[in-house]
Every structure is written in C-alpha cells, then in structure tokens.
Design an enzyme around this catalytic site. Structure first.
Site, PDB file in Angstrom:
ATOM      1  N   LYS A 123      37.448  35.498  41.466  1.00 24.45           N
ATOM      2  CA  LYS A 123      38.326  36.666  41.590  1.00 24.45           C
ATOM      3  C   LYS A 123      38.121  37.562  40.379  1.00 24.45           C
ATOM      4  CE  LYS A 123      41.333  38.846  44.085  1.00 24.45           C
ATOM      5  NZ  LYS A 123      41.005  39.279  45.448  1.00 24.45           N
ATOM      6  N   SER A 155      40.530  40.292  50.413  1.00 23.72           N
ATOM      7  CA  SER A 155      41.732  40.051  49.624  1.00 23.72           C
ATOM      8  C   SER A 155      42.972  40.470  50.414  1.00 23.72           C
ATOM      9  CB  SER A 155      41.627  40.763  48.276  1.00 23.72           C
ATOM     10  OG  SER A 155      42.433  40.118  47.321  1.00 23.72           O
TER      11      SER A 155
END
Length: 616
Positions: free
Chosen positions: A180, A384
């Site tokens: 991430k 996401s």
C-alpha cells in the site's frame, strides 16, 4: 445602500447570463440527422474518451458532447450491421485514454471487421496508445514528415519528499500493508521494493498485450515488435520499413482512397466522402428508430462512478469530477426506485479515496441489493476504495487490463513543526490531559500519538479485509495474503478470486441479460445515471435555495459566482493556462498526488491506489 446596489447588480447579471444560457441552448439544439447511403463512421478520439459525459444544465450555446465509451461501442456495433455504413475511418489523436477502454474499443473494431467492412487509419503523429487502435485497420497511413512515439513500456511517478523537506513538512505515514504505497510519493524519494514489484507486473502485462496485439494485426513476429519498441520514435519512413504502416499519404489522399474504395467509378476530383461522427451517428434518426425497437419490458440502469471518492455531496453544477458519497447514493437509489429498471450496473472508474465515504457507499449498495441486483463493471481503475464499492455488488466484472485490488489502508498526516521553526513561529500550550494535542500538526508527534494513529488505521484495514473475505467467501488470512495493498490486473484478480468475470461494459450487459433470462439477440433499454439536471433546479441549488435533503450534509465550498463566471468565460488563470500545456501523463500524476494530499489534509485514513499508470 451602495453595497446592496452592488449585490443587486451582480445578481441581475447572473440571472441575465443564466437566461441567455437557457435560451441559447434551446435555440441551438442540433436536429438528428438521417444516415445516408455509402457513409463512413468517423472514429475521432482527439478530445479523449470519457466514461460518461454528464449532461450539463447550462450549455451557453455550446452543444458539443464529449465522446463516451458507451457511445463508441454502440456506434461500432450498430455500424457493423448497418448497410448504409461502408466502413470506419480512424483519425488518431488526443491523449489520456485508459488501457481498459482502449482495449474494449479495439475488440469492438476487430468484431466490426468480421462483417467484411473496411477500416482505414490516419496518423499525423501520436503514441503507442493511438497505434494500438490503428493497428486493427486494413490500411494505416502517415504523412511524409510525421513522427509517432511507439516506445518501450515503463512507469514513473514524481516523489515530493525533497520538496516537503525544503518546506519543513514531514509526513507521518502508516500503510497497511507493504504494497500500500500511495503515500510513498509524499514520504519517500523513490518506490519501495514491493511497490516496484506490483507496478512491474502491470507494466509487463501491458507490454505482452500490446506486443501480441500488434504482432497478430500486422502479421509480424512478436520478437520483432518488441525489438522495434526500443527505437521509440518512428518517422514515416522507419514505420513503413518496420511494416507498422502501409503507405505515405496526406489526409486528403487517404479520404480519396476511401471514397474510391466505396465507389471505384467515382474518379471525379470533386467527389464527397460522407463522414459521420460518433455523436451524430448514435443520435441519428436511424439510431432513435433502433432504440425504439428495444425491449420495453426490461431496462438496465448504468450508474457511473468516476474519480476519487470523497465524503459529503457536491452541488456545483459546473464540476462533475469525482465521486461524492451522497450524490452517488442518491443516483443508486433513484435507479432502485424506478419500477422500469430490472437491474443496476455500477460502472466504476476510481482509484479510491476516502475510507469513510467508501464504507458509506458500500452500506448503501448492500441495502439496494435487497431490492434489485447490482453488478459492478470495472473500467480502467477500480482499486482500493473503488474495489470497496465493487465488493458490495452481486457480481464483479473486470476487464483483463483493469487495475484493481489495492485492498489496504493508508493513514497519513503532515507535520508542520519544521515549517513553523523555519519561519520563526513558536507554539505554546495549555494541557489538561495527554490527548489534548493529539494530531496537532504544528507540534511533533509523540510515540504515544503514533501508536494510537497506527491502531486506528489498523482497525479500518482489518474491517476492510474482513468485508472482502465475507464477500468473496474466503477466510480472513487467505484474503489478507491477497490484500496487503497489492494492485492486481483484472486478469490476475480473476485468477485469485477477487472478481468473478473478465470482460468490459458490453460483456457486463450480456451477463445481466442472461441473469434476467433475456435472449442474447434481444436489445434491452439502457438508462444512465446521473441524468441531466433541470436548469432551474441547478440554478436554485447553486444559490442554496433548493436542497431536497432534510439532513445537514457536507457540501463543496467553492464560490458559486466564481464557478458560474468560469463556466461562462471558459478562461483560466495564468497557472491554468500553463497547466494546459503539460503532457497528459504528467497532468495525471500531479492530479493524483494533489488529490491524495487534499484528502489527507481532511481525512487521515484513505483507501486509495498507490500510483496511476499512463499509456503514453
């Protein structure tokens, strides 16, 4: 009195401009054309390829519409069967079209060629994205002095840590987990190993797709295509020598070739080539007649969700960019409450954004599914927060080239204590408890603050992973191994069980029809959301006089007068004028970084894609 008089003058001026906009729009409406025999469909994407062009409430005499993906796909499909359309002429140009959209248009062109009709392409320049489409053509032409960039694949992104260091700004970032990497552009000078790993996998898939497509269309050895990419820049002569094009001609010469292809007996210099644009073709008399013949018993809604995800609502009639939770939920509920609509397609093109807003949309979709089926159709990006929305749907359909996944969370907060020190500003405090100055950006973060900050982001991440696990019927740990913030292509996501079907928008409609028990050859009606806003309602909303919601919501706070006058004059500031001259890929990267920074300043926990990949 002078102040009141000034306000009255401004108000009257705004109303005058508004009336002018409405009347000019009414008076300049284009009438549908009739398709004439021996016409050629013009595919011109020089102004980009929008996912959806939201109809503007005011047009100020400008009726031009952006070309949308659905319009292009629909036009190509209809032209295949339309005896009045003899072929397609692709005029390359423009920038900023995503890879999934390009691939879906290319597939539609390949299908069109099965009708035996021709496709000609003309390139005065361009990039490998343009050539990707042009390569389908029977014949590709370039003028003698043209250049085209067909370079090797790669990825780059600006990293802003050095600039923030000079300003004294330090970003504290918590990322869940190692892949991430969205906030790395703020807190680092380069990508981490995991970030490079995931991005390289996407770049390599795109290269394979491109090389295989060009090799198949141009009947070339894939190794030769890959070797040619190292050249980068092709003149007309080198493109011809590498068999990337078929001939040298100005556009007028290409048009003459097409005209003679249609009618070899037409040897006159004054012959006319009947070109028909995408927008004119899909709104033609013939198209409206075809639409009237669709199945009236079944209507499918397509609700578009494009851009970064933000909380609250947007009442700016001139700015439809981005996904605002309240607005999207309103559109989804409108589709649910329409008795004519049998199913809903949520068309997602989003890198994510606000975790809170994503969860709010997720909750609304789960509720809507109790009434009608909801299908997620992923465009270029549904990662996401974009994936967060999709996993709430009954079925997820992703194009093989879609960028998705990125199941993870970023917690980021800037610390300005270094900036304050640089300019000689000091901070004094009164403290009645240990948490009195928690997240005070003018003071250094304590280890206790960092621990609390970490725990907050960790909780959001665990709930995100658990929702994915429940949605995909996997265990938490099995899902976490696929999560960790890693970005997947649509192809890889299907292999890993994160999506159900690989396909584009038209494939999604086919899936919906099959689930509804509708025969494949039956054409259903499509209703798109958001729909055009009534001009008077839009004006009242702009002035804050027509808010139908009973609850107090977050609204955009941009100046109404500023937005109105900007729409009328269509003139930007000097900075905006410079912005227009920047290359498309650079614009996208800067916009992505700016959006990330803006969201991070208002909401410290984000579910957002690490970096945007461009095709040029």
């Amino acid at each position: 009195m002078a102040i009141i008089g000034g306000i009255l003058v401004v108000f009257i001026a705004i109303i005058g401009i508004f009336v002018s906009a409405v009347t000019s729009g009414l008076g300049s409406k284009d009438e549908p054309v009739s398709v004439r025999n021996n016409s050629v469909l013009l595919l011109d994407l020089s102004n980009g390829l929008q996912e959806y062009d939201v109809p503007a409430p005011f047009n100020f005499g400008n009726n031009k519409r952006s070309v949308t993906l659905f319009d292009v796909l629909l036009a190509i499909r209809r032209a295949k069967e339309d005896t009045k359309i003899k072929g397609i002429y692709y005029r390359a140009g423009g920038e900023g079209i995503g890879y999934a959209k390009l691939s879906e248009v290319r597939d539609a062109l390949i299908d069109f060629k099965t009708s035996g009709k021709f496709i000609y392409a003309y390139m005065e320049g361009g990039t490998k994205a343009h050539y990707f489409l042009a390569s389908v053509a029977d014949s590709i032409f370039m003028p003698q002095e043209a250049l085209v960039t067909i370079n090797a694949f790669g990825a780059s992104a600006p990293f802003l840590k050095g600039a923030f260091d000079k300003l004294g700004v330090e970003w504290h970032v918590e990322q869940f987990e190692e892949y991430k990497s969205a906030a790395e552009t703020m807190s680092r000078s380069n990508w981490t190993g995991p970030a490079k790993e995931e991005l390289r996998a996407i770049v390599e898939q795109r290269e394979r797709t491109f090389v295989d497509a060009i090799a198949a269309s141009r009947k070339l050895d894939p190794a030769a295509v890959r070797a040619a990419l190292d050249r980068g820049i092709f003149t007309t002569d080198t493109a011809l020598a590498n068999k990337f094009i078929d001939g040298v001609a100005m556009e007028s010469g290409v048009r003459d070739r097409i005209r003679l292809r249609i009618d070899p007996k037409d040897s006159s210099e004054s012959g006319t080539l009947r070109l028909l644009s995408i927008n004119k073709y899909v709104s033609s008399v013939d198209a409206k007649a075809a639409e009237a013949a669709t199945d009236r018993n079944h209507t499918v809604a397509i609700v578009y969700a494009s851009g970064a995800i933000r909380p609250g609502k947007n009442d700016n009639a001139f700015d439809n960019e981005g996904i605002y939770a309240k607005n999207l939920i309103k559109e989804l509920r409108a589709a649910r409450d329409n008795d004519d609509i049998s199913a809903i397609i949520l068309r997602i093109d989003s890198p994510g954004g606000s975790a809170m807003a994503s969860d709010e949309i997720w909750d609304a979709i789960v509720d809507i599914r109790k009434t009608k089926p909801v299908y997620a159709s992923m465009s270029d990006v549904a990662a996401s927060g974009g994936y967060y929305m999709a996993m709430a749907c009954d079925t997820i359909i992703a194009h093989p080239s879609t960028i998705t996944g990125s199941i993870g969370v970023i917690s980021a907060i800037p610390n300005l204590s270094g900036t304050m020190s640089k300019i000689g500003v000091t901070t004094d405090t009164i403290t009645l408890g240990r948490s009195a100055h928690f997240l005070n950006v003018t003071m250094p973060m304590s280890e206790t603050d960092k621990k609390v900050f970490h725990e907050f982001g960790s909780g959001v991440y665990r709930r995100f992973v658990q929702k994915v696990a429940d949605s995909r019927k996997k265990s938490f740990e099995e899902t976490r191994l696929l999560a960790r913030g890693r970005v997947w292509t649509g192809e890889a996501a299907r292999a890993n069980g994160l999506v159900d079907i690989n396909g584009g928008l038209l494939e999604t409609i086919k899936v919906v029809k099959k689930r509804l028990g509708i025969a494949e050859d039956v054409k259903v009606r499509i209703r798109m959301y958001p729909e055009k806003t009534n001009s008077i309602d839009a004006l009242l909303r702009m002035l804050g006089l027509n808010d139908n919601d009973d609850t107090e919501e977050n609204h955009t706070n941009t100046s109404t007068v500023q937005n109105f006058l900007a729409a009328v004059t269509d003139k930007g500031t000097p900075v905006e004028q410079v912005w227009k001259t920047l290359p498309g890929p650079m614009k996208e990267q800067v916009k992505h970084a700016a959006t990330l920074t803006d969201l991070g300043l208002h909401e410290h926990t984000l579910v957002m894609l690490p970096s945007l990949l461009t095709n040029d």
